[in-house]
Each structure stands twice: as C-alpha cells, then as structure tokens.
Design a protein around this motif. Structure first.
Motif, PDB file in Angstrom:
ATOM      1  N   VAL A 100       0.849  -1.192   0.000  1.00  0.00           N
ATOM      2  CA  VAL A 100       0.000   0.000   0.000  1.00  0.00           C
ATOM      3  C   VAL A 100       0.887   1.246   0.000  1.00  0.00           C
ATOM      4  N   TYR A 101       0.483   2.240  -0.768  1.00  0.00           N
ATOM      5  CA  TYR A 101       1.284   3.462  -0.890  1.00  0.00           C
ATOM      6  C   TYR A 101       1.094   4.353   0.328  1.00  0.00           C
ATOM      7  N   HIS A 102       2.222   4.745   0.928  1.00  0.00           N
ATOM      8  CA  HIS A 102       2.218   5.641   2.093  1.00  0.00           C
ATOM      9  C   HIS A 102       3.051   6.892   1.828  1.00  0.00           C
ATOM     10  N   GLY A 103       3.443   7.108   0.590  1.00  0.00           N
ATOM     11  CA  GLY A 103       4.276   8.252   0.269  1.00  0.00           C
ATOM     12  C   GLY A 103       3.461   9.517   0.017  1.00  0.00           C
ATOM     13  N   GLN A 104       4.167  10.546  -0.369  1.00  0.00           N
ATOM     14  CA  GLN A 104       3.525  11.813  -0.684  1.00  0.00           C
ATOM     15  C   GLN A 104       2.851  11.753  -2.049  1.00  0.00           C
ATOM     16  N   TYR A 116      -9.377   2.075  -2.274  1.00  0.00           N
ATOM     17  CA  TYR A 116      -8.122   1.484  -2.734  1.00  0.00           C
ATOM     18  C   TYR A 116      -8.201   1.147  -4.216  1.00  0.00           C
ATOM     19  N   THR A 145      -6.347   5.516  -2.702  1.00  0.00           N
ATOM     20  CA  THR A 145      -5.107   5.034  -2.092  1.00  0.00           C
ATOM     21  C   THR A 145      -4.547   3.936  -2.982  1.00  0.00           C
ATOM     22  N   PHE A 151      -2.391   0.777  -4.359  1.00  0.00           N
ATOM     23  CA  PHE A 151      -1.729  -0.421  -3.853  1.00  0.00           C
ATOM     24  C   PHE A 151      -1.307  -1.261  -5.036  1.00  0.00           C
ATOM     25  N   GLY A 159       7.726   4.477  -1.888  1.00  0.00           N
ATOM     26  CA  GLY A 159       6.783   4.853  -0.839  1.00  0.00           C
ATOM     27  C   GLY A 159       5.733   3.819  -0.509  1.00  0.00           C
ATOM     28  N   PHE A 160       5.821   2.631  -1.140  1.00  0.00           N
ATOM     29  CA  PHE A 160       4.899   1.553  -0.810  1.00  0.00           C
ATOM     30  C   PHE A 160       5.413   0.804   0.408  1.00  0.00           C
ATOM     31  N   GLN A 161       4.487   0.250   1.176  1.00  0.00           N
ATOM     32  CA  GLN A 161       4.843  -0.574   2.333  1.00  0.00           C
ATOM     33  C   GLN A 161       4.104  -1.906   2.244  1.00  0.00           C
ATOM     34  N   TYR A 183       1.772  -4.757   3.110  1.00  0.00           N
ATOM     35  CA  TYR A 183       0.571  -4.913   3.935  1.00  0.00           C
ATOM     36  C   TYR A 183       0.433  -6.358   4.399  1.00  0.00           C
TER      37      TYR A 183
END
Length: 226
Positions: free
Chosen positions: A86-90, A155, A190, A192, A210-212, A214
């Motif tokens: 999932v993307y958590h970046g700017q 998503y 969001t 992913f 920037g993805f993490q 999940y």
C-alpha cells in the motif's frame, strides 16, 4: 472487522467488478477475455465446484489466499507468494509522464505482446477495460506500460507494470507509476499493488517509491482437469 485488502479479490469481484465476473455467490472469476483470476468468499475453504460450469478443462487460473490441499478434479500447477503493498508516500505534485499515451482497444494486441514477453502477471485482451492504462512507444512499438485493475472502497491497484527488456534502465515504468499515483490520488484513491515475493528488485523499488508491505499471501495457478 476485516480490512478491505485482506481478501481484495473477492471484495473487488463481488463489488465494483461484479459486472465483469461470473460464478456463484461464494466463488467468482473474471469473465473470459479479462485476466484469468479467481476470487474466493472463503479462501480457506474455496468452493471450486462452483466454477465447474464457468471454466474449461485445462484453463489456467490464478488465485490468492488459498493454501490448503488440492480438490478432486483440480490441479495446482504453480505456487508462490506475493506481497500486497500500500502506498504511504507523498502525492506527486505534478504528472511525471504527460507524454504517456492512454491505451485503448487499438493497442490491445501490442499490450498483450508486451505482457507476454515480460510476464507482469495474468493479462487478457479486455484487461485494459478495468481502468486507465498508459504506455510509452518507440515508433509504433509499445515499450512500457502500467495500468489499473482491482479496486475496493478507496483502494485502487496499480498493475501490469512492465518494460521491454531492450528499454529497461531508463525509468519508463517509474514514470508511468508516478502518473498513476498522481491521477489516483487526485481522485482521492489510495494506490496499492502486488509483487511476487522473490522479485527483490521490484520489491525494493516499490519500497523506495513509498509503498509498504501490507501482507504476504499464497498465489497459485490451478486448472480443472475433469
């Protein structure tokens, strides 16, 4: 309460993509022409019998989240795991690929040719109908593409990210991903994506973007044998 991404295939197939799926009330697949993918209402106990009338003998189908023993009449051809990220970046401030071409029906043959060569995952002639797909061309040759597939709640998946081997290392896929990130986040989505766990190069690239992670889930390719 279950998260929408925990069983994203079923949540997508029984929700936003129900109009392009076939099956029963507890097992669905994309209709022929789309990516050959199955969604299970209960991945721990999938009702594969419910697909008997919707699947040809020998047709290979991809599924996610099922790790139990095989069922009579079905064969497991391949198994691996993948990360759902999932993307958590700017949010990108500008579109990094304004010159990318929106892919349409006239580009289907070239998109399938590139997907067959690079194998970013299951891809069918109608896959580009599932979202926005963009690509870069060298003359009339499609050399890189990326697009959208699964969606549930807010998503939206980035999928089919690939570049022709002769054109890798130029940042083309990164630009296309940035374009999709920009467009999705402008719509309040969001992003992913999925990546095979053994693909360290792609996985590390997505982490840097920037993805993490999940979750990591089992992926199988199966077919009906009788």
């Amino acid at each position: 309460m279950p998260h929408p991404l925990d069983n994203v295939l079923w949540n997508c197939f029984s929700g936003p993509h129900r109009h392009v799926t076939i099956g029963t009330d507890d097992i669905l697949r994309y209709a022929p022409g789309f990516s050959p993918i199955i969604g299970f209402a209960e991945p721990d106990n999938p009702n594969l019998a419910g697909l008997r009338d919707h699947t040809a003998i020998g047709e290979e189908l991809y599924c996610d989240g099922w790790s139990g023993e095989s069922y009579p009449g079905w064969e497991i051809h391949r198994q691996t795991t993948m990360f759902r990220m999932v993307y958590h970046g700017q949010a990108p401030e500008v579109d990094p690929a304004p010159d990318a071409i929106r892919l349409g029906t006239e580009h289907v043959e070239k998109a399938i040719e590139l997907a067959t060569l690079t194998n970013p995952g299951p891809f069918g002639p109608r896959t580009i109908d599932l979202g926005e797909y963009f690509g870069f061309f060298d003359g009339d040759k499609l050399i890189s593409m990326a697009g959208e597939r699964f969606q549930v709640d807010h998503y939206h998946e980035i999928s089919a990210v690939c570049t022709h081997p002769d054109y890798q290392g130029k940042g083309l896929a990164k630009k296309l991903m940035g374009k999709l990130l920009y467009r999705q986040m402008q719509r309040g989505k969001t992003p992913f994506l999925h990546v095979i766990s053994t693909n360290d190069i792609a996985h590390n690239l997505y982490l840097k973007l920037g993805f993490q992670d999940y979750l990591e889930s089992v992926v199988r390719v199966i077919s009906r044998v009788e």
